[in-house]
Design a protein around this motif. Sequence first.
Motif, PDB file in Angstrom:
ATOM      1  N   GLN A  70       0.959  -1.361  -0.053  1.00 44.33           N
ATOM      2  CA  GLN A  70      -0.101  -0.016  -0.102  1.00 44.33           C
ATOM      3  C   GLN A  70       0.855   1.092  -0.230  1.00 44.33           C
ATOM      4  OE1 GLN A  70      -2.364  -0.828   3.792  1.00 44.33           O
ATOM      5  NE2 GLN A  70      -4.055  -1.349   2.467  1.00 44.33           N
ATOM      6  N   ASN A  71       1.780   1.013   0.854  1.00 44.18           N
ATOM      7  CA  ASN A  71       2.840   2.077   0.754  1.00 44.18           C
ATOM      8  C   ASN A  71       3.532   2.474  -0.623  1.00 44.18           C
ATOM      9  OD1 ASN A  71       2.502   3.037   3.538  1.00 44.18           O
ATOM     10  ND2 ASN A  71       3.704   1.754   4.491  1.00 44.18           N
ATOM     11  N   GLN A  72       3.984   1.480  -0.974  1.00 46.09           N
ATOM     12  CA  GLN A  72       4.854   1.597  -2.398  1.00 46.09           C
ATOM     13  C   GLN A  72       3.578   1.945  -3.630  1.00 46.09           C
ATOM     14  OE1 GLN A  72       8.138   0.704  -3.575  1.00 46.09           O
ATOM     15  NE2 GLN A  72       8.496   1.021  -1.260  1.00 46.09           N
ATOM     16  N   VAL A  73       2.877   2.098  -3.367  1.00 47.82           N
ATOM     17  CA  VAL A  73       1.430   2.109  -4.308  1.00 47.82           C
ATOM     18  C   VAL A  73       1.332   3.138  -3.980  1.00 47.82           C
ATOM     19  CG1 VAL A  73      -0.578   1.844  -5.132  1.00 47.82           C
ATOM     20  CG2 VAL A  73       0.606  -0.172  -5.116  1.00 47.82           C
ATOM     21  N   SER A  74       0.864   4.130  -3.078  1.00 48.10           N
ATOM     22  CA  SER A  74       0.606   5.519  -3.018  1.00 48.10           C
ATOM     23  C   SER A  74       1.966   6.481  -2.854  1.00 48.10           C
ATOM     24  CB  SER A  74       0.607   5.554  -1.111  1.00 48.10           C
ATOM     25  OG  SER A  74       0.295   6.767  -0.639  1.00 48.10           O
ATOM     26  N   ASP A  75       2.903   5.787  -2.846  1.00 48.81           N
ATOM     27  CA  ASP A  75       4.711   6.638  -3.528  1.00 48.81           C
ATOM     28  C   ASP A  75       4.889   6.968  -4.215  1.00 48.81           C
ATOM     29  OD1 ASP A  75       5.543   6.804  -0.509  1.00 48.81           O
ATOM     30  OD2 ASP A  75       6.824   5.507  -0.609  1.00 48.81           O
ATOM     31  N   PHE A  76       4.464   5.577  -4.991  1.00 51.47           N
ATOM     32  CA  PHE A  76       4.091   6.004  -7.306  1.00 51.47           C
ATOM     33  C   PHE A  76       3.526   6.786  -7.392  1.00 51.47           C
ATOM     34  CE2 PHE A  76       4.203   3.534 -11.112  1.00 51.47           C
ATOM     35  CZ  PHE A  76       4.965   4.072 -11.599  1.00 51.47           C
ATOM     36  N   ALA A 136     -11.262   3.529   5.333  1.00 48.57           N
ATOM     37  CA  ALA A 136     -10.893   4.114   3.828  1.00 48.57           C
ATOM     38  C   ALA A 136     -10.044   4.792   3.808  1.00 48.57           C
ATOM     39  CB  ALA A 136     -11.684   4.163   3.387  1.00 48.57           C
ATOM     40  N   LEU A 137      -9.714   5.608   4.962  1.00 49.08           N
ATOM     41  CA  LEU A 137      -8.025   5.794   4.879  1.00 49.08           C
ATOM     42  C   LEU A 137      -7.059   4.850   5.638  1.00 49.08           C
ATOM     43  CD1 LEU A 137      -8.697   9.591   7.160  1.00 49.08           C
ATOM     44  CD2 LEU A 137      -8.368   8.773   4.565  1.00 49.08           C
ATOM     45  N   ALA A 138      -7.857   4.639   6.796  1.00 43.09           N
ATOM     46  CA  ALA A 138      -6.881   3.422   7.571  1.00 43.09           C
ATOM     47  C   ALA A 138      -5.906   2.251   6.112  1.00 43.09           C
ATOM     48  CB  ALA A 138      -6.859   2.766   8.388  1.00 43.09           C
ATOM     49  N   SER A 139      -7.499   1.545   5.032  1.00 38.97           N
ATOM     50  CA  SER A 139      -6.749   0.792   4.356  1.00 38.97           C
ATOM     51  C   SER A 139      -6.309   1.073   2.760  1.00 38.97           C
ATOM     52  CB  SER A 139      -8.343   0.542   3.857  1.00 38.97           C
ATOM     53  OG  SER A 139      -9.006   1.229   3.301  1.00 38.97           O
ATOM     54  N   TYR A 140      -5.784   2.624   2.894  1.00 39.56           N
ATOM     55  CA  TYR A 140      -5.314   3.235   1.590  1.00 39.56           C
ATOM     56  C   TYR A 140      -6.702   2.813   0.200  1.00 39.56           C
ATOM     57  CZ  TYR A 140      -0.602   4.136   3.965  1.00 39.56           C
ATOM     58  OH  TYR A 140       0.251   3.640   4.379  1.00 39.56           O
ATOM     59  N   GLU A 141      -8.087   2.572   0.947  1.00 41.62           N
ATOM     60  CA  GLU A 141      -8.457   3.201  -0.135  1.00 41.62           C
ATOM     61  C   GLU A 141      -8.845   4.200  -0.314  1.00 41.62           C
ATOM     62  OE1 GLU A 141     -12.443  -0.093   0.669  1.00 41.62           O
ATOM     63  OE2 GLU A 141     -11.203  -0.190   2.063  1.00 41.62           O
ATOM     64  N   ALA A 142      -9.324   5.749   0.893  1.00 45.27           N
ATOM     65  CA  ALA A 142      -9.082   6.732  -0.026  1.00 45.27           C
ATOM     66  C   ALA A 142      -7.769   7.534   0.796  1.00 45.27           C
ATOM     67  CB  ALA A 142     -10.315   7.322   0.496  1.00 45.27           C
ATOM     68  N   ASP A 143      -7.317   8.822   0.297  1.00 43.61           N
ATOM     69  CA  ASP A 143      -6.601   9.458   0.893  1.00 43.61           C
ATOM     70  C   ASP A 143      -6.935  10.603   1.703  1.00 43.61           C
ATOM     71  OD1 ASP A 143      -5.033   8.384  -1.366  1.00 43.61           O
ATOM     72  OD2 ASP A 143      -4.583  10.354  -2.555  1.00 43.61           O
ATOM     73  N   GLN A 271      -6.767  12.398   6.910  1.00 44.92           N
ATOM     74  CA  GLN A 271      -6.302  12.068   5.933  1.00 44.92           C
ATOM     75  C   GLN A 271      -5.383  11.011   6.997  1.00 44.92           C
ATOM     76  OE1 GLN A 271      -2.568  15.142   4.406  1.00 44.92           O
ATOM     77  NE2 GLN A 271      -2.026  13.056   5.397  1.00 44.92           N
ATOM     78  N   LEU A 272      -4.889  10.385   6.607  1.00 41.64           N
ATOM     79  CA  LEU A 272      -3.943   9.000   7.281  1.00 41.64           C
ATOM     80  C   LEU A 272      -3.095  10.138   7.619  1.00 41.64           C
ATOM     81  CD1 LEU A 272      -4.318   6.249   8.255  1.00 41.64           C
ATOM     82  CD2 LEU A 272      -2.086   5.532   6.664  1.00 41.64           C
ATOM     83  N   ARG A 273      -2.947   9.218   9.399  1.00 46.80           N
ATOM     84  CA  ARG A 273      -1.823  10.044  10.462  1.00 46.80           C
ATOM     85  C   ARG A 273      -0.297   9.565   9.603  1.00 46.80           C
ATOM     86  NH1 ARG A 273      -1.372  13.570  14.566  1.00 46.80           N
ATOM     87  NH2 ARG A 273      -3.853  12.711  15.160  1.00 46.80           N
ATOM     88  N   GLY A 274       0.871  10.879   9.067  1.00 50.30           N
ATOM     89  CA  GLY A 274       1.670  10.528   8.498  1.00 50.30           C
ATOM     90  C   GLY A 274       2.294   9.710   7.172  1.00 50.30           C
ATOM     91  N   ARG A 275       0.510  10.177   6.712  1.00 47.89           N
ATOM     92  CA  ARG A 275       1.111   9.935   4.845  1.00 47.89           C
ATOM     93  C   ARG A 275       1.188  10.895   5.034  1.00 47.89           C
ATOM     94  NH1 ARG A 275      -3.440   7.479   1.256  1.00 47.89           N
ATOM     95  NH2 ARG A 275      -2.237   7.203  -0.755  1.00 47.89           N
ATOM     96  N   THR A 276       2.052  10.989   3.420  1.00 45.11           N
ATOM     97  CA  THR A 276       2.686  12.287   2.538  1.00 45.11           C
ATOM     98  C   THR A 276       1.616  11.835   1.086  1.00 45.11           C
ATOM     99  OG1 THR A 276       5.010  12.298   3.218  1.00 45.11           O
ATOM    100  CG2 THR A 276       4.492  13.183   1.184  1.00 45.11           C
ATOM    101  N   LEU A 277       0.683  12.531   1.009  1.00 38.12           N
ATOM    102  CA  LEU A 277      -0.056  12.923  -0.018  1.00 38.12           C
ATOM    103  C   LEU A 277       0.635  12.841  -0.843  1.00 38.12           C
ATOM    104  CD1 LEU A 277      -3.378  13.892   1.514  1.00 38.12           C
ATOM    105  CD2 LEU A 277      -2.839  11.742   1.030  1.00 38.12           C
ATOM    106  N   ALA A 280      -1.820  15.463  -6.356  1.00 41.46           N
ATOM    107  CA  ALA A 280      -3.306  16.060  -6.466  1.00 41.46           C
ATOM    108  C   ALA A 280      -3.743  16.036  -5.969  1.00 41.46           C
ATOM    109  CB  ALA A 280      -3.997  15.175  -8.130  1.00 41.46           C
ATOM    110  N   SER A 281      -4.369  14.828  -4.541  1.00 36.45           N
ATOM    111  CA  SER A 281      -5.102  14.474  -3.301  1.00 36.45           C
ATOM    112  C   SER A 281      -4.183  16.246  -2.173  1.00 36.45           C
ATOM    113  CB  SER A 281      -4.389  13.642  -3.112  1.00 36.45           C
ATOM    114  OG  SER A 281      -5.340  12.191  -3.581  1.00 36.45           O
ATOM    115  N   ALA A 282      -3.391  15.983  -2.287  1.00 34.08           N
ATOM    116  CA  ALA A 282      -2.814  17.357  -1.980  1.00 34.08           C
ATOM    117  C   ALA A 282      -3.029  18.595  -2.046  1.00 34.08           C
ATOM    118  CB  ALA A 282      -1.662  17.268  -1.173  1.00 34.08           C
TER     119      ALA A 282
END
Length: 295
Positions: A70-76, A136-143, A271-277, A280-282
């Motif tokens: 999930q982190n890899q997909v978000s980072d990509f 949905a935030l915790a599961s990375y289904e939503a930014d 948003q999920l704590r500690g996540r860099t969005l 576009a989402s940010a």
Amino acid sequence: MKHLKTLEFIAGVGRTGSIRKAAEALNITPSALTRKIQDFEQELGHPIFERLPQGMRLNAAGELVLRHIQNQVSDFERLRSQIADLSGVRRGHVPIACSQGFADHILPREVEAYRALFPLVSFYVQVRDHLPGVEALASYEADLALLIEPPPAPDMDILYAGHVPLCALMRSDHPLAGEGPVRLRDCLRHPIGLPDRSLAIRAPLDVALTRARATPVIAVESNSLELMRNYTLREDIISFQVSVGVPLLPELCVRPIDAKDIQPIRIVLGQLRGRTLPIASAKFADQLARSLATL
């Protein structure tokens, strides 16, 4: 991006619990998918699935791998947005969870405004009230999650918080139709429509009803605010919704419930704590927070 494809295969099996179902969804043969997972486990030096008679289940190591995926997909996705910015073109995809109260016109309006500036950005909006929106935030289904009265969530960073009144909705020819706040006790002299307990606004309504020591005549109860709003136009009932979720219709009268009966309802963008969005989402979160502050 070969490694991302392998991670996608693993996530698919973890999601479905079945090699066959995941293979069908990913357009790969079950035997090839099995080899991909076996090769990954051999390279990792540890199994990530429990092989059960009824299918495949991620073990503790597999859960760690899934979070890594999930982190890899978000980072990509963030990398793609940053690269697009280098050429002056903002691309991206914004998944957002929202309470029903925002789905009617607040989010459509904000998405339209953003895409007018950045037409290559796409959106996925899923209606999730209360706890499912936080999940949905915790599961990375939503930014992002735009929610009404969300439950306490230590893993959620709050980007905006405000308050809006809970309103009574009625036909424009209803005896209580008028302007300004209305007392709850006056509403309860008429049949009412109630949101069911899956919706966040039901809890403060229940508290107020208990305090009023009234036995309301409930004409309709539903988990759909749209259904209750439309039924309100068909019968002389009163239903309830936060002010931001009500479209301006000439045949519909909207009056805030007096704050002595029900305090304004809290709305939160998070948003999920500690996540860099992703960019576009940010950027959309910035726009949405500014707009919510004007309500």
